[in-house]
Design an enzyme around this catalytic site. Structure first.
Site, PDB file in Angstrom:
ATOM      1  N   LYS A  66       0.810  -1.228   0.000  1.00 14.94           N
ATOM      2  CA  LYS A  66       0.000   0.000   0.000  1.00 14.94           C
ATOM      3  C   LYS A  66       0.846   1.283   0.000  1.00 14.94           C
ATOM      4  O   LYS A  66       0.450   2.285  -0.590  1.00 14.94           O
ATOM      5  CB  LYS A  66      -0.964   0.002   1.194  1.00 14.94           C
ATOM      6  N   ASP A 102     -10.204   2.454   2.627  1.00 16.79           N
ATOM      7  CA  ASP A 102     -10.339   1.660   3.860  1.00 16.79           C
ATOM      8  C   ASP A 102     -11.147   2.394   4.938  1.00 16.79           C
ATOM      9  O   ASP A 102     -12.024   1.814   5.575  1.00 16.79           O
ATOM     10  CB  ASP A 102      -8.963   1.296   4.432  1.00 16.79           C
TER      11      ASP A 102
HETATM   12  P1  NDP Z   1       0.641  -3.424  10.254  1.00 16.29           P
HETATM   13  O1  NDP Z   1       1.634  -4.524  10.213  1.00 16.29           O
HETATM   14  O2  NDP Z   1       0.889  -2.156   9.510  1.00 16.29           O
HETATM   15  O3  NDP Z   1       0.431  -2.992  11.818  1.00 16.29           O
HETATM   16  C1  NDP Z   1       0.276  -3.960  12.808  1.00 16.29           C
HETATM   17  C2  NDP Z   1      -0.186  -3.304  14.109  1.00 16.29           C
HETATM   18  O4  NDP Z   1      -0.514  -4.345  15.032  1.00 16.29           O
HETATM   19  C3  NDP Z   1       0.873  -2.434  14.794  1.00 16.29           C
HETATM   20  O5  NDP Z   1       0.235  -1.380  15.448  1.00 16.29           O
HETATM   21  C4  NDP Z   1       1.505  -3.421  15.798  1.00 16.29           C
HETATM   22  O6  NDP Z   1       2.074  -2.781  16.938  1.00 16.29           O
HETATM   23  C5  NDP Z   1       0.269  -4.185  16.232  1.00 16.29           C
HETATM   24  N1  NDP Z   1       0.569  -5.529  16.746  1.00 16.29           N
HETATM   25  C6  NDP Z   1       1.032  -6.598  16.078  1.00 16.29           C
HETATM   26  N2  NDP Z   1       1.144  -7.668  16.892  1.00 16.29           N
HETATM   27  C7  NDP Z   1       0.718  -7.253  18.123  1.00 16.29           C
HETATM   28  C8  NDP Z   1       0.593  -7.909  19.382  1.00 16.29           C
HETATM   29  N3  NDP Z   1       0.920  -9.197  19.547  1.00 16.29           N
HETATM   30  N4  NDP Z   1       0.134  -7.186  20.413  1.00 16.29           N
HETATM   31  C9  NDP Z   1      -0.202  -5.881  20.272  1.00 16.29           C
HETATM   32  N5  NDP Z   1      -0.107  -5.207  19.104  1.00 16.29           N
HETATM   33  C10 NDP Z   1       0.358  -5.902  18.031  1.00 16.29           C
HETATM   34  O7  NDP Z   1      -0.740  -4.102   9.840  1.00 16.29           O
HETATM   35  P2  NDP Z   1      -2.020  -3.360   9.221  1.00 16.29           P
HETATM   36  O8  NDP Z   1      -2.204  -2.099   9.987  1.00 16.29           O
HETATM   37  O9  NDP Z   1      -1.920  -3.293   7.739  1.00 16.29           O
HETATM   38  O10 NDP Z   1      -3.217  -4.400   9.532  1.00 16.29           O
HETATM   39  C11 NDP Z   1      -3.740  -4.554  10.852  1.00 16.29           C
HETATM   40  C12 NDP Z   1      -4.917  -5.512  10.833  1.00 16.29           C
HETATM   41  O11 NDP Z   1      -6.035  -4.943  10.171  1.00 16.29           O
HETATM   42  C13 NDP Z   1      -4.602  -6.815  10.106  1.00 16.29           C
HETATM   43  O12 NDP Z   1      -5.057  -7.867  10.917  1.00 16.29           O
HETATM   44  C14 NDP Z   1      -5.390  -6.722   8.823  1.00 16.29           C
HETATM   45  O13 NDP Z   1      -5.814  -8.002   8.382  1.00 16.29           O
HETATM   46  C15 NDP Z   1      -6.573  -5.858   9.235  1.00 16.29           C
HETATM   47  N6  NDP Z   1      -7.162  -5.106   8.102  1.00 16.29           N
HETATM   48  C16 NDP Z   1      -8.475  -5.316   7.762  1.00 16.29           C
HETATM   49  C17 NDP Z   1      -9.065  -4.624   6.713  1.00 16.29           C
HETATM   50  C18 NDP Z   1     -10.504  -4.885   6.358  1.00 16.29           C
HETATM   51  O14 NDP Z   1     -10.943  -4.444   5.291  1.00 16.29           O
HETATM   52  N7  NDP Z   1     -11.275  -5.540   7.205  1.00 16.29           N
HETATM   53  C19 NDP Z   1      -8.319  -3.627   5.927  1.00 16.29           C
HETATM   54  C20 NDP Z   1      -6.954  -3.450   6.379  1.00 16.29           C
HETATM   55  C21 NDP Z   1      -6.422  -4.189   7.420  1.00 16.29           C
HETATM   56  P3  NDP Z   1       3.612  -2.264  16.926  1.00 16.29           P
HETATM   57  O15 NDP Z   1       3.596  -0.944  16.221  1.00 16.29           O
HETATM   58  O16 NDP Z   1       3.957  -2.133  18.358  1.00 16.29           O
HETATM   59  O17 NDP Z   1       4.412  -3.295  16.187  1.00 16.29           O
END
Ligand code: NDP
Length: 275
Positions: A66, A102
């Site tokens: 993206k 989104d």
């Molecule tokens: P990113 O990899 O960009 O971000 C991941 C986020 O999750 C960060 O804030 C990270 O924190 C946090 N995180 C990961 N593991 C943990 C954990 N074990 N405990 C706490 N926080 C955690 O992913 P995206 O933002 O692209 O996607 C996030 C979710 O949203 C995904 O599951 C995706 O499938 C979903 N999604 C759904 C959509 C829909 O249309 N329904 C559209 C887009 C996304 P940190 O910064 O500390 O690493």
């Protein structure tokens, strides 16, 4: 001639977008095809340009491309500009247009499908990655009473909040705050949106007891699985929703960008929920 569209991702074979757009096309009578295309992790730009040169009219973009799609676009919508990420591309004679649907998809799912207005609500957004980034502005524009962004890496959430609080040329009704999960002690929210990917690892978020206000909605952006966040919310009597509606609504918004028609999303969400 049939207009060609695609979704680029890596991995992409699991994507529901081809099915969603096929249902939209059938419903609206649009002559178009839509396929899932796997791009190499270092080859998204070449793949997207090749698709456009071969007559492709537009594309969706999913993980992990993206941000690259944002850079690829010659022009961007204001909502894509501030999100720093593009999930919808349109290939035209004037170059490549990039949009981010989104946030609009989430807000439409909340309001139209789940009957949950954001206006006047205390909203907690969990996560500060790409998905969280894309929904901050659309949520703020709805006029919540407050918006707190909480993230495992607290400074990332604080930075995101400051960035959106200082958006140039945008007089927002409320300024977001941001920090770590530790700052949530004693607080409660009407709408809690999980935009972390913790559910993918079945990881439980360190949410304090009482974070779900009476009558609150817990919205998990993930779909297709029951996550610890959903279980945490359900255990205290909160209403729970997954991100399937958001997925279909962001697709409908992309379809509108490309075809100028708004498909009916309800029947498509229902079809996708069939086992
Ligand atoms: P990113 O990899 O960009 O971000 C991941 C986020 O999750 C960060 O804030 C990270 O924190 C946090 N995180 C990961 N593991 C943990 C954990 N074990 N405990 C706490 N926080 C955690 O992913 P995206 O933002 O692209 O996607 C996030 C979710 O949203 C995904 O599951 C995706 O499938 C979903 N999604 C759904 C959509 C829909 O249309 N329904 C559209 C887009 C996304 P940190 O910064 O500390 O690493």
């Amino acid at each position: 001639m049939t207009d060609r569209y695609a979704v680029f991702g890596n991995p992409v074979s699991h994507s529901k977008s081809p099915r969603i757009h096929a249902l939209f096309a059938r419903q609206t009578g649009e002559d178009m095809s839509y396929e899932a295309l796997l791009a190499p992790t270092d080859g998204f730009v070449a793949a997207a340009r090749a698709f456009a040169s071969a007559g492709g009219r537009g594309a969706n973009v999913t993980v992990p491309f993206k941000e690259e799609a944002w850079r690829l676009a010659d022009r961007r919508s204001p909502r894509a500009e501030v999100a720093g990420a593009v999930n919808t591309l349109e290939f035209g004679p004037d170059g490549i247009f990039g949009d981010n649907t989104d946030g609009a998809g989430l807000v439409r799912d909340l309001k139209s499908n789940l009957g949950c207005d954001v206006a006047g609500r205390r909203v907690l957004l969990l996560g500060a990655g790409g998905a969280a980034r894309g929904v901050v502005l659309p949520l703020l524009l709805e006029g919540p009473e407050e918006l707190f962004i909480a993230n495992r890496s607290a400074e990332k959430a604080a930075r995101l909040a400051v960035e959106f609080a200082r958006l140039p040329g945008c007089a927002l009704p409320v300024k977001p705050q941001g920090g770590g999960f530790g700052e949530l002690a004693g607080a409660s929210y009407d709408l809690i949106i999980n935009a972390t990917s913790a559910g993918l690892q079945d990881a439980r978020l360190p949410l304090p007891l009482g974070i779900f206000a009476a009558g609150s909605l817990a919205y998990e952006m993930l779909y297709g699985r029951d996550t610890p966040f959903m279980a945490q919310a359900r255990a205290v009597g909160a209403r729970v929703a997954d991100g399937l509606g958001m997925l279909v609504e962001q697709a409908a918004e992309a379809f509108f960008v490309w075809r100028g028609k708004r498909p009916e999303t309800g029947p498509v969400i229902a079809a996708l929920r069939q086992p």
